[in-house]
Write a protein that holds these residues in place. Structure first.
Motif, PDB file in Angstrom:
ATOM      1  N   ALA A 130     -20.298 -12.905 -73.746  1.00 31.92           N
ATOM      2  CA  ALA A 130     -20.929 -14.219 -73.705  1.00 31.92           C
ATOM      3  C   ALA A 130     -22.383 -14.155 -74.137  1.00 31.92           C
ATOM      4  N   VAL A 131     -23.060 -13.063 -73.818  1.00 30.42           N
ATOM      5  CA  VAL A 131     -24.482 -12.953 -74.123  1.00 30.42           C
ATOM      6  C   VAL A 131     -24.696 -11.672 -74.925  1.00 30.42           C
ATOM      7  N   ARG A 204     -21.901 -23.024 -76.790  1.00 32.93           N
ATOM      8  CA  ARG A 204     -23.239 -22.899 -76.196  1.00 32.93           C
ATOM      9  C   ARG A 204     -24.218 -22.587 -77.319  1.00 32.93           C
ATOM     10  N   VAL A 241     -29.690 -22.711 -72.187  1.00 36.01           N
ATOM     11  CA  VAL A 241     -28.579 -22.937 -73.104  1.00 36.01           C
ATOM     12  C   VAL A 241     -28.258 -24.421 -73.081  1.00 36.01           C
ATOM     13  N   LEU A 243     -25.060 -27.083 -74.280  1.00 30.58           N
ATOM     14  CA  LEU A 243     -23.742 -27.200 -74.883  1.00 30.58           C
ATOM     15  C   LEU A 243     -23.824 -28.231 -75.999  1.00 30.58           C
ATOM     16  N   VAL A 291     -25.079 -16.972 -77.732  1.00 30.73           N
ATOM     17  CA  VAL A 291     -26.222 -16.881 -76.830  1.00 30.73           C
ATOM     18  C   VAL A 291     -26.716 -15.443 -76.847  1.00 30.73           C
TER      19      VAL A 291
ATOM     20  N   VAL B  76     -26.599 -26.050 -67.677  1.00 38.15           N
ATOM     21  CA  VAL B  76     -25.560 -25.025 -67.684  1.00 38.15           C
ATOM     22  C   VAL B  76     -26.269 -23.677 -67.799  1.00 38.15           C
ATOM     23  N   ASP B  77     -25.646 -22.623 -67.283  1.00 41.40           N
ATOM     24  CA  ASP B  77     -26.306 -21.324 -67.388  1.00 41.40           C
ATOM     25  C   ASP B  77     -25.912 -20.647 -68.704  1.00 41.40           C
ATOM     26  N   ASP B  78     -26.394 -19.416 -68.906  1.00 42.81           N
ATOM     27  CA  ASP B  78     -26.184 -18.727 -70.184  1.00 42.81           C
ATOM     28  C   ASP B  78     -24.711 -18.557 -70.523  1.00 42.81           C
ATOM     29  N   PHE B  79     -23.871 -18.537 -69.481  1.00 36.89           N
ATOM     30  CA  PHE B  79     -22.452 -18.314 -69.723  1.00 36.89           C
ATOM     31  C   PHE B  79     -21.708 -19.635 -69.911  1.00 36.89           C
ATOM     32  N   GLY B  80     -22.440 -20.736 -69.852  1.00 39.96           N
ATOM     33  CA  GLY B  80     -21.822 -22.037 -70.032  1.00 39.96           C
ATOM     34  C   GLY B  80     -21.299 -22.636 -68.743  1.00 39.96           C
TER      35      GLY B  80
END
Lengths: 347, 331
Positions: A130-131, A204, A241, A243, A291, B76-80
């Motif tokens: 994810a990051v 994201r 982040v 969306l 991200v 939302v956080d970094d992970f969505g």
């Protein structure tokens, strides 16, 4: 004797502003801007040399002017202006970088090289973490387009760093740069009246403000401050982040969810009409998002962005004017509805 | 890797039902499992008295929520992970399923620390990953600190449209060491089902037999982050879709790891896709501390295998124990 800085790609807005910013540095004696076309914006007191970095001429420029810092900004995703082909851009990105690095290798005075790169090197795939950190290997390398140019350019830069260990090399991977005068494909996308999105995906996104991009480039182009190190590879992105659905709502533009194959066709159609650059990698970004981790940027480079992702986007949204569904009027409608409900006689 | 020592019980449900009589004395002592507290412990009321507020207040709250959603003013956080959407919408959708349909009996939830990171390791079953969603709901609704579980999901989840968007918003992320490590270091409760597709897609005949635990990567991640491992056993999920066959060719065509054939699916169409209303029990075991090991221990394969085995055995023993106590599949 002060430093001599060479900046490539100065016909672009961001590089032009960088030149004017570098001129303010008292330790800098000369700033030389290079591009194949003359810039329309003023370069302050900088000298402009019309030279194409794809040709050998760049080596002569470097040798004659005694440049010690090279800031390579001519890595771009879109052709300058409205016309220009993708092939020419790719050549400038890849062949231009090769020529420039070759010239740097022959120039013993060069001490510092800064390359503007993009987080596009990580690609965008559902099977990726994810990051992304600077050391995360991408699961699927970008197959074409700007991202592949950047991957190749970065490869040459790594090779150069091996051959010239005395040169401090700094690669800055920028997230999507947005700002009042951004002209990136993503900025064009957000200017569409209705945003086509991929049905069932909510990517994201991370943005970095133009001001922050300039500040990071300035840090990389000058001597490291105590306790920091400005050579290496760094992700540069604003905190937080957003969306895609959130960005559309904040912009006040309705979205049009399309099935993934339809989006590819629509993208090709839009590109043919010349409305926007809807390249496959752009569609991948808008499907899976991306991200990056910015710990290295803070701890090693010692750079704190002034704008978060959300603030960057808010500023960008202000510069673009209201969309079809401005969030203010939506909020007002909900408030009015709430007033009507609370004004009901209590039972 | 040696198989875990398990107490062999009868294979078919009928034998299991009769085995409720005292187990013969030679059984291996089930030390790591805490005594099951039968459900008369007062349950913490599910989120702050939903019915208690007046209609007007709820309406106003709903409108405030609608206003934030329409204008995009939420975080939302970094992970969505969209905490507001998860709490207000997704959990409200899952709660009836957990409380009314599967009647999930949650035990030992206090084994999850009230703050700081923890890795919840659970068995995986049921053809569709409903067990993960129920586990998330159970921890959120029953834990005194209302902790949010961040699930590590298979990559297939993030390939599928709609599912991928919802999974990210519900706080799930891809099962990889980088993501897990980062979440644990932030002090989140991370959930993992190391059996993966081997567990969820196993035939009905193999129910409650734990499959291999991957390569045990979850143990080294927990060790690196220094967080406790909480074993978790879920009973009831195995029977929601009794998978009696696997259409392998169809699965390969569709790009899926398996294509389940149950007594009702796909023969009865969408009706056949309804899960059977089994009675579930989710039991959390004593946490296994990992902060006593030196940092280099995360690279010691023997220690990893031993810890993985310990976690696996704990879950398997607890599963058998819960099965013995279970009156029937549906009640």
């Amino acid at each position: 004797m002060g430093r001599v800085v060479l900046v490539t790609g100065v016909a672009r807005q961001l590089a032009g502003r960088l030149v004017r910013r570098i001129l303010r540095d008292p330790s800098v004696e000369r700033v030389i801007g290079v591009d194949a076309v003359a810039p329309v914006h003023p370069l302050g007191g900088a000298e402009f040399l019309q030279a194409d970095i794809r040709h050998l001429a760049i080596a002569r420029v470097l040798a004659e002017t005694g440049v010690d810092t090279v800031v390579h900004m001519d890595v771009n995703s879109t052709p300058p202006g409205r016309r220009g082909s993708r092939t020419a851009v790719k050549e400038t990105n890849v062949i231009g970088t090769m020529q420039l690095l070759g010239a740097c290798q022959k120039a013993p005075r060069v001490q510092r090289l800064v390359v503007k790169s993009s987080t596009g090197v990580y690609g965008s795939a559902p099977r990726d973490p994810a990051v992304f950190g600077e050391d995360t290997p991408p699961k699927s390398l970008p197959s074409g387009g700007f991202a592949k140019d950047v991957v190749e350019a970065e490869g040459y830069v790594r090779g150069f760093a091996r051959r010239r260990p005395d040169v401090a090399v700094c690669v800055l991977r920028f997230a999507n740069v947005l700002g009042p005068c951004a002209d990136s494909p993503l900025a064009e996308y957000f200017s569409l009246p209705v945003l086509p999105t991929v049905l069932g995906y909510d990517p994201r996104l991370q943005f970095v403000h133009e001001e922050d991009a300039l500040a990071a480039l300035l840090i990389a182009a000058s001597a490291p401050r105590p306790g920091t190190l400005n050579s290496g590879t760094f992700n540069i992105a604003g905190d937080g982040v957003l969306l895609l659905s959130q960005t559309a709502r904040r912009l006040g533009r309705p979205t049009l969810p399309l099935l993934l194959p339809t989006v590819t066709w629509a993208g090709a159609a839009l590109r043919a009409v010349g409305v926007t650059d809807f390249s496959p990698e752009q569609i991948r970004l808008l499907t899976h998002g991306r991200v990056v981790r910015t710990t290295q940027m803070r701890e090693t480079l010692g750079f704190e962005p002034r704008y978060t992702t959300a603030e960057t986007f808010a500023e960008f949204a202000r510069s673009r004017g209201p969309g079809l569904l401005p969030p203010e009027s939506l909020a007002r409608t909900v408030d009015r509805f709430a007033d009507v409900l609370s004004a009901r006689p209590a039972q | 890797m040696a198989d875990a020592k398990v107490i062999p019980f009868g294979e078919d449900p009928r034998a299991r039902r009769t085995a409720r009589r005292p187990v013969n004395g030679t059984a291996v002592p089930l030390t790591p499992v805490p005594e099951a507290r039968t459900g008369d412990r007062p349950r913490p009321a599910p989120p702050a008295a939903r019915g208690g507020r007046s209609l007007d207040e709820r309406l106003a709250g709903g409108l405030r929520f609608l206003r934030r959603r329409l204008t995009g003013e939420y975080e939302v956080d970094d992970f969505g992970y969209d905490e507001e959407l998860t709490d207000q919408v997704l959990m409200s959708l899952l709660r009836p399923l957990a409380e009314k349909y599967f009647r999930v009996d949650v035990r030992g939830v206090e084994n999850i620390p009230a703050e700081g990171g923890a890795l919840v390791v659970a068995n995986h079953s049921g053809t569709l990953p409903l067990d993960g969603l129920m586990l998330q709901t159970a921890i959120h609704d029953h834990h005194p600190a209302e902790r949010h579980l961040r699930f590590l999901a298979a990559d297939l989840v993030f390939v599928l449209p709609v599912v991928s968007a919802l999974a990210r918003k519900a706080g799930h992320t891809l099962a990889c060491a980088e993501d897990a490590q980062q979440l644990l270091e932030r002090g989140e409760v991370v959930g993992v089902m190391p059996e993966g597709f081997k567990g969820i897609g196993k035939p009905f005949a193999d129910r409650y037999k734990l499959q291999r635990f991957g390569r045990g990567g979850f143990v080294s991640t927990a060790l690196r982050a220094g967080v406790p491992i909480v074993p978790c056993s879920i009973v009831g999920a195995e029977e929601i879709y009794p998978m009696i066959g696997n259409a392998r060719t169809l699965a390969r065509v569709l790009g899926l790891p398996y294509f389940p054939l149950t007594p009702t699916f796909p023969w009865l169409g969408p009706v056949g896709a309804l899960p059977l209303p089994t009675k579930w029990t989710i039991q959390f075991g004593e946490p296994i501390a990992t902060d006593g090991y030196p940092p280099e221990a995360a690279d010691d394969p023997m220690l990893m295998f031993n810890l993985t085995d310990q976690v696996r055995e704990t879950i398997q023993h607890t599963l058998y124990k819960l099965l013995v106590q279970r009156r029937s599949v549906f009640f």
